[in-house]
Design a protein around this motif. Structure first.
Motif, PDB file in Angstrom:
ATOM      1  N   LYS A  11       4.080   2.326  -2.668  1.00  0.00           N
ATOM      2  CA  LYS A  11       4.059   2.123  -4.114  1.00  0.00           C
ATOM      3  C   LYS A  11       4.574   0.570  -4.141  1.00  0.00           C
ATOM      4  O   LYS A  11       4.151  -0.209  -5.267  1.00  0.00           O
ATOM      5  N   TRP A  13       4.011  -1.904  -2.431  1.00  0.00           N
ATOM      6  CA  TRP A  13       2.516  -2.874  -2.212  1.00  0.00           C
ATOM      7  C   TRP A  13       1.445  -2.620  -3.172  1.00  0.00           C
ATOM      8  O   TRP A  13       0.821  -3.578  -3.378  1.00  0.00           O
ATOM      9  N   ARG A  14       1.255  -1.411  -3.629  1.00  0.00           N
ATOM     10  CA  ARG A  14       0.250  -0.971  -4.481  1.00  0.00           C
ATOM     11  C   ARG A  14       0.566  -1.811  -5.930  1.00  0.00           C
ATOM     12  O   ARG A  14      -0.200  -2.379  -6.424  1.00  0.00           O
ATOM     13  N   GLU A  18      -1.622  -4.711  -7.638  1.00  0.00           N
ATOM     14  CA  GLU A  18      -1.891  -4.597  -9.131  1.00  0.00           C
ATOM     15  C   GLU A  18      -1.569  -5.937  -9.857  1.00  0.00           C
ATOM     16  O   GLU A  18      -2.440  -6.401 -10.739  1.00  0.00           O
ATOM     17  N   TYR A  43      -2.306  -7.042  -0.069  1.00  0.00           N
ATOM     18  CA  TYR A  43      -1.234  -5.923  -0.266  1.00  0.00           C
ATOM     19  C   TYR A  43      -1.661  -4.458  -0.459  1.00  0.00           C
ATOM     20  O   TYR A  43      -1.101  -3.704   0.109  1.00  0.00           O
ATOM     21  N   ASP A  44      -2.992  -4.455  -0.440  1.00  0.00           N
ATOM     22  CA  ASP A  44      -3.594  -2.940  -0.442  1.00  0.00           C
ATOM     23  C   ASP A  44      -3.509  -2.669   1.197  1.00  0.00           C
ATOM     24  O   ASP A  44      -3.203  -1.450   1.599  1.00  0.00           O
ATOM     25  N   ALA A  47      -0.094  -1.270   1.896  1.00  0.00           N
ATOM     26  CA  ALA A  47      -0.006  -0.210   1.376  1.00  0.00           C
ATOM     27  C   ALA A  47      -0.271   0.862   2.131  1.00  0.00           C
ATOM     28  O   ALA A  47       0.439   1.775   2.394  1.00  0.00           O
ATOM     29  N   ARG A  48      -1.621   0.670   2.540  1.00  0.00           N
ATOM     30  CA  ARG A  48      -2.204   1.826   3.793  1.00  0.00           C
ATOM     31  C   ARG A  48      -1.260   1.823   4.964  1.00  0.00           C
ATOM     32  O   ARG A  48      -1.234   2.950   5.548  1.00  0.00           O
TER      33      ARG A  48
END
Length: 62
Positions: A11, A13-14, A18, A43-44, A47-48
Motif C-alpha cells: 500500500k 508503494w502504491r 499514485e 513504485y508499482d 508494490a508487486r
C-alpha cells in the motif's frame, strides 16, 4: 505489535506511485513528466514485490 517497514508494504508503494502520477500530470514539461511516470512504474514494481514477499511470509516461506 511489530510495525511494518514501508519496504514490505505494498500500500505504501502504491500510494507513492499514485502521488507521483498526480504530480507528473501537473507538469507541462514533457521530459519531466515522462521521468516521473517512469518513477511511478518503478513504485508499482516495488508494490508487486512487496505483495509477493507478503504472500511468501503467509505461506511460511520466510
Amino acid at each position: 505489535m511489530k510495525q511494518k517497514k514501508p519496504f514490505h508494504d505494498a500500500k505504501h508503494w502504491r500510494g507513492r506511485a499514485e502521488a507521483t502520477r498526480v504530480k507528473a500530470e501537473s507538469l507541462k514539461d514533457n521530459t519531466s513528466r515522462h521521468r516521473l511516470l517512469k518513477v511511478a512504474k518503478e513504485y508499482d514494481k516495488l508494490a508487486r514485490l512487496a505483495e509477493k514477499r507478503q504472500r511468501n511470509e503467509v505461506d511460511g516461506q520466510f
